[in-house]
Design a protein around this motif. Structure first.
Motif, PDB file in Angstrom:
ATOM      1  N   GLY A 103       0.785  -1.231   0.000  1.00 57.50           N
ATOM      2  CA  GLY A 103       0.000   0.000   0.000  1.00 57.50           C
ATOM      3  C   GLY A 103       0.812   1.273   0.000  1.00 57.50           C
ATOM      4  N   VAL A 104       2.115   1.177   0.292  1.00 62.45           N
ATOM      5  CA  VAL A 104       2.952   2.375   0.362  1.00 62.45           C
ATOM      6  C   VAL A 104       3.193   2.922  -1.042  1.00 62.45           C
ATOM      7  N   THR A 105       2.922   4.231  -1.211  1.00 63.62           N
ATOM      8  CA  THR A 105       3.081   4.851  -2.531  1.00 63.62           C
ATOM      9  C   THR A 105       4.211   5.870  -2.571  1.00 63.62           C
ATOM     10  N   VAL A 138       5.756   8.652   5.264  1.00 70.92           N
ATOM     11  CA  VAL A 138       5.242   7.561   4.445  1.00 70.92           C
ATOM     12  C   VAL A 138       3.839   7.906   3.959  1.00 70.92           C
ATOM     13  N   THR A 139       3.626   7.747   2.676  1.00 68.44           N
ATOM     14  CA  THR A 139       2.294   7.933   2.094  1.00 68.44           C
ATOM     15  C   THR A 139       1.803   6.575   1.608  1.00 68.44           C
ATOM     16  N   ALA A 140       0.543   6.293   1.922  1.00 66.81           N
ATOM     17  CA  ALA A 140      -0.025   5.012   1.507  1.00 66.81           C
ATOM     18  C   ALA A 140      -1.359   5.237   0.808  1.00 66.81           C
ATOM     19  N   VAL A 196      -1.985   4.181   6.581  1.00 64.80           N
ATOM     20  CA  VAL A 196      -0.611   3.727   6.768  1.00 64.80           C
ATOM     21  C   VAL A 196      -0.618   2.697   7.903  1.00 64.80           C
TER      22      VAL A 196
END
Lengths: 69, 69
Positions: B29-31, B44-46, B50
């Motif tokens: 899911g981490v983008t 962290v962007t998800a 997150v």
């Protein structure tokens, strides 16, 4: 067989040691590499004479600078 | 989409950043991953929420420790 010692500037961690080790290991004739980020010391053993210029170039390639100690 | 910020201890250089980035990037899911060894910050962007536990585990896997900031 010969051994030469160098002082490397800029290594901060085990990853840095590994980068230096990998590049110096790739120099023709090198049989052993000991490197410490804590002290900056790099000790190179070669089958024949240690090629200073090649070792210093390898350290530069790894992203650090060194002088013969 | 969501963003979470963490404080990472022990990173000293770009190699450390890369290790953390690689592990955290691998979390489902981490983008996007922004990490700085200078400040210790990890952002962290998800795609969805997150997953804190997964991010902290990834940082541990990379060899460092982190807390949610």
């Amino acid at each position: 067989m010969s051994t030469a010692q160098y002082q490397v500037t800029g290594m901060t961690c085990g990853h840095c040691e590994a980068s230096v080790r990998e590049e110096v290991d790739g120099v023709a004739g090198v049989t052993d590499v000991q490197v410490s980020s804590a002290t900056g010391s790099l000790t190179v053993t070669a089958a024949g004479d240690v090629d200073d210029a090649a070792i210093l170039a390898a350290v530069t390639e790894a992203g650090y600078s060194a002088v013969r100690a």
